[in-house]
Scaffold this active site. Structure first.
Site, mmCIF file in Angstrom:
data_model
loop_
_atom_site.group_PDB
_atom_site.id
_atom_site.type_symbol
_atom_site.label_atom_id
_atom_site.label_comp_id
_atom_site.label_asym_id
_atom_site.label_seq_id
_atom_site.Cartn_x
_atom_site.Cartn_y
_atom_site.Cartn_z
ATOM 1 N N TYR A 55 -8.354 -18.984 -23.842
ATOM 2 C CA TYR A 55 -9.086 -17.781 -24.249
ATOM 3 C C TYR A 55 -10.146 -17.376 -23.236
ATOM 4 C CZ TYR A 55 -6.476 -17.686 -28.515
ATOM 5 O OH TYR A 55 -5.424 -17.599 -29.409
ATOM 6 N N GLN A 90 -4.464 -4.960 -33.905
ATOM 7 C CA GLN A 90 -4.095 -6.370 -33.825
ATOM 8 C C GLN A 90 -4.594 -6.985 -32.524
ATOM 9 O OE1 GLN A 90 0.158 -5.137 -34.599
ATOM 10 N NE2 GLN A 90 0.177 -7.069 -35.713
ATOM 11 N N HIS A 108 -7.520 -9.109 -36.161
ATOM 12 C CA HIS A 108 -7.258 -10.432 -35.591
ATOM 13 C C HIS A 108 -8.444 -10.973 -34.796
ATOM 14 C CE1 HIS A 108 -2.615 -9.771 -35.857
ATOM 15 N NE2 HIS A 108 -3.177 -10.077 -37.011
#
EC number: 2.3.1.286
Length: 232
Positions: A55, A90, A108
């Site tokens: 990430y 999303q 999300h």
């Protein structure tokens, strides 16, 4: 075309032309990792460093990316449409906001956020996160990206269902139709009377549920559709 309340669902396809990869890209970040390893609570528990590294890389890509013509068109629609325009995305990037959209719901989560797995405190994420990072509130080293992983409940679902059921027009842009609950949005909106449109590079798994569809690059089909809605 006249519609007082427009609800728009966006998926990875709208950001692909900004250089942010989708699940299906052959040479992107997702191709280098199994989803189970980097996008599930179990993967994070097994190897938090790997998940943070993944990430961190996505966050760096997102910050370096710029909105494309599709993001800009939706911001223009929100600014010029006399009714309400809501984007439910999303995507975990911030490209809608960077383009100027203000009414955006991140179902999300977002790469720009950090979450404490212990006390659920949230705060702005630094560019680089690590498993040892302490929560600013409880001080426990339980920091994770504020991202909804597979097996977790998307954010703000009660509000999103309410918006869908009040929509005059529901539009899905750049979505695969394979991930629930978002894949069910079109049926729910249609059931409550919304006209439904898919704008996509190719047909999604839920194409048969839409009343109308247009295919092509998001940077082309979305601005064309927005111009039609605005009568420009």
């Amino acid at each position: 075309m006249s519609a007082e309340k427009i609800v728009i669902l966006t998926g990875a396809g709208i950001s692909a032309e900004s250089g942010l990869g989708t699940f299906r890209d052959e040479d992107g970040l997702w191709a280098q990792h199994r989803i189970e390893d980097v996008a599930t609570p179990e993967g994070f528990a097994a190897n938090p460093q790997l998940v943070h590294d993944f990430y961190n890389a996505r966050r760096a890509q997102s910050v370096a990316a710029t909105p494309n013509a599709a993001h800009q068109a939706l911001a223009r629609l929100e600014a010029a449409h006399p009714g309400e325009v809501l984007v439910v995305t999303q995507n975990v990037d911030g490209l809608h906001e960077a383009a100027g959209s203000k009414a955006v719901m991140h179902m999300h989560g977002a790469l720009s956020g950090a979450l404490c797995a212990a006390c659920e405190n949230r705060w702005p994420a630094p560019m680089v996160m690590a498993p040892s990072d302490p929560c600013p509130v409880c001080a426990k080293p339980t920091t994770r990206p504020d991202i909804v992983w597979f097996g977790e409940m998307p954010y703000d679902m009660d509000q999103i269902w309410d918006h869908l059921r009040a929509a005059d027009l529901f539009v899905a842009i750049g979505t695969s139709g394979n991930v629930y609950p978002a894949a069910a949005f079109v049926q729910d909106a249609a059931r409550y009377g919304a006209h439904t449109v898919e704008l996509n590079l190719e047909a999604s798994a839920t194409i048969s549920d839409f009343a109308e569809a247009r295919f092509g690059k998001a940077s082309e089909v979305v601005p064309a559709w927005v111009a039609e809605v605005l009568g420009t």
